[in-house]
Enzyme design. Structure first.
Site, PDB file in Angstrom:
ATOM      1  N   LYS A 122       1.028  -1.235  -0.030  1.00 55.12           N
ATOM      2  CA  LYS A 122      -0.175   0.295  -0.223  1.00 55.12           C
ATOM      3  C   LYS A 122       1.066   1.023  -0.180  1.00 55.12           C
ATOM      4  CE  LYS A 122      -4.278  -1.730   1.934  1.00 55.12           C
ATOM      5  NZ  LYS A 122      -4.096  -3.311   1.715  1.00 55.12           N
TER       6      LYS A 122
HETATM    7  C1  LIG Z   1      -5.041  -4.721   1.673  1.00 54.41           C
HETATM    8  C2  LIG Z   1      -3.840  -5.764   1.235  1.00 54.41           C
HETATM    9  C3  LIG Z   1      -4.626  -6.992  -0.207  1.00 54.41           C
HETATM   10  C4  LIG Z   1      -5.145  -6.300  -0.991  1.00 54.41           C
HETATM   11  O1  LIG Z   1      -5.811  -5.791  -1.352  1.00 54.41           O
HETATM   12  P1  LIG Z   1      -6.867  -5.293  -2.721  1.00 54.41           P
HETATM   13  O2  LIG Z   1      -6.066  -3.696  -3.033  1.00 54.41           O
HETATM   14  O3  LIG Z   1      -7.678  -4.783  -1.051  1.00 54.41           O
HETATM   15  O4  LIG Z   1      -7.124  -5.531  -2.858  1.00 54.41           O
HETATM   16  C5  LIG Z   1      -2.887  -7.785   0.310  1.00 54.41           C
HETATM   17  N1  LIG Z   1      -2.668  -7.864   0.766  1.00 54.41           N
HETATM   18  C6  LIG Z   1      -1.879  -7.177   1.710  1.00 54.41           C
HETATM   19  C7  LIG Z   1      -1.128  -7.789   2.367  1.00 54.41           C
HETATM   20  C8  LIG Z   1      -2.974  -5.925   2.212  1.00 54.41           C
HETATM   21  O5  LIG Z   1      -1.663  -5.109   2.627  1.00 54.41           O
END
Ligand SMILES: *Cc1c(COP(=O)(O)O)cnc(C)c1O
Length: 479
Positions: A122
């Site tokens: 993220k």
């Molecule tokens: C947020 C997250 C996801 C999921 O991603 P999306 O974009 O919501 O599908 C998967 N793995 C980790 C470690 C995350 O922080």
């Protein structure tokens, strides 16, 4: 690509009224569109094969500039460059490549997205979002109070992206005593004056209810300029499109050809960025969607039935960032499946509202879903542990539980002769517990994170009460 203006429309908008739509900076801070839909580009940019070849040698920042320029035409090029260049530095991402590819064996690769400050993917989008927010607020002479609820990854990525930014305060609610010691330390050790951690005596849902209650108080929301950074933000999607291109070029080099990606999925943001990349002309064979036991999306791609879950049906798993009841970005994908018809989206979502599900069987849209490149599968706790063990034994590398979901489902669904690129969405160090369970020892932490739990921490403990958080925001805003 023509120099047509890039405009954004809502997934629930009226049938193509032609000239309408907003430029990028207007949707940046908007959250949901006024009609309750999500912003999408009116036209999807497209690169032909010759252009892709020209782009193939670009470094991360140049590539990001090339791609983002297609989606943003209301920030002058020099400014856009500067916002990108200061977000994607080797210092912040601990790699000159920003998102390096690690080859596990010929034909099997890991796209490392988790070397940013909070050790999860993220950061890639959020670091750029922080720069965009500061830039647009400064231009408009506005301030923003970001209010969010987090059970881990999103909140910390937002705080690290917004720390020290002018005109922005972050109020992040988290469930008191429910996060891992590592996650708590990451957030509560920030000492920047514009970051406010609020530990709520309750569970994550209580935190989310407080955010909703504050946002539903429209007078308060307007007076205190309350905004959010949640996963429906379009800028986050478009920032994520870049690394699909970067990884494709890294793996295929001068040879070209198709690749597939496997994507650990929760709110459908990351994989939707991959879907955009495919629509833009990147030769992606399959986008392999991996869920954990919370398989609402896997069910949809196998059966055509989208059935959202009640919060009580959501299982707590060892890949907690994928524990979701509905996938907020899925509406963007469905908008495309119904041919950009806002009326059809509105109707599907009102059916969802009244009966908790819709079924595409017997509609003309199911064929588009089949042809959209997405295939799916899900994993269990035992699968994740076995995958962590197996990857460690074969390749001497330790992956986290979310990445393990993706690798498991990716290997089950790959095609012979097509390279598979698995997205690493968090570092193993963030989920020590499960790794310990899988291989009998904790993963090493990156430099600088060894003793993070010992740093001084600071947070405000609060009852689960929306009025209390309103008073707190008002006081912090100085009125
Ligand atoms: C947020 C997250 C996801 C999921 O991603 P999306 O974009 O919501 O599908 C998967 N793995 C980790 C470690 C995350 O922080």
């Amino acid at each position: 690509m023509t120099n047509q203006d890039m405009r954004y429309i809502s997934t629930r908008g009226e049938q193509k009224s032609g000239q309408s739509g907003k430029p990028f900076c207007d949707i940046l801070l908007e959250g949901l569109a006024p009609d309750g839909g999500l912003a999408v580009p009116a036209v999807c940019p497209h690169f032909d094969a010759a252009t892709l070849r020209e782009m193939s040698g670009l470094g991360y920042r140049d590539l990001a500039f090339r791609i983002l320029s297609e989606f943003i035409d209301d920030i002058p090029a020099v400014d856009l460059r500067a916002l990108i260049d200061s977000a994607y530095t080797p210092e912040t991402f601990r790699s000159a490549d920003i998102t390096p590819v690690r080859t596990l064996e010929p034909g099997l690769h890991l796209l490392q997205l988790s070397n940013g400050p909070t050790l999860a993917f993220k950061d890639v989008a959020m670091q750029l979002l922080g720069n965009f927010f500061q830039y647009v607020l400064h231009k408009r002479g506005e301030t923003l109070n970001i209010l969010g609820a987090t059970s881990g990854d999103t909140g910390s990525a937002a705080e690290y992206a917004m720390r020290g930014k002018h005109n922005i305060r972050v109020f992040m609610l988290s469930p008191h005593g429910k996060m891992s010691p590592f996650q708590r330390a990451q957030m509560y050790s920030l000492s920047d004056a514009n970051i406010y951690n609020i530990a709520v005596r309750g569970v994550f849902d209580d935190c989310q209810d407080m955010v909703k209650a504050v946002s539903n108080d429209l007078a308060f929301k307007a007076r205190y300029h309350i905004g959010s950074v949640n996963s429906i933000n379009w800028a986050r999607i478009v920032a994520q499109v870049v690394y699909y291109f970067k990884a494709y070029f890294a793996v295929t080099g001068a040879q070209g050809g198709a690749v597939s990606f496997s994507v650990p999925t929760g709110n459908f943001g990351n994989i939707f960025a991959g879907y955009m990349a495919r629509r833009m002309g990147l030769p992606i064979s399959r986008l392999i969607l991996a869920t954990n036991e919370n398989n609402v999306l896997d069910e949809f791609f196998r059966t055509g039935v989208y059935r959202v879950r009640a919060s009580s049906e959501v299982v707590e798993t060892s890949s907690p960032s994928m524990d979701i009841s509905k996938a907020s970005n899925f509406e963007r994908y469905m908008f495309d499946m119904v041919g950009g018809n806002g009326d059809a989206v509105r109707e599907l979502w009102s059916r969802l509202q009244s009966s908790g599900q819709f079924d595409l069987a017997g509609t003309p849209w199911i064929e588009r879903v089949r042809n959209s490149g997405i295939v799916s599968g899900h994993s269990t706790h035992a699968d994740r542990l076995a995958t962590i063990r197996d990857v460690h034994a074969r390749h001497g590398y330790i992956v986290d539980t979310h990445t393990a979901d993706g690798i498991k489902v990716g290997l089950d669904n790959r095609e012979p002769g097509i390279p598979l690129i698995c997205l690493e969405t968090a570092l193993a160090a963030k989920f020590e517990h499960a790794v310990q369970e899988a291989i009998g020892r904790a993963p090493e932490r990156p430099a600088g994170y060894e003793n993070i739990e010992n740093l001084p921490q600071r947070c405000e403990v609060m009852e689960s009460d929306a009025e209390a958080v309103k008073r707190f925001i008002a006081a912090a805003s100085g009125n």
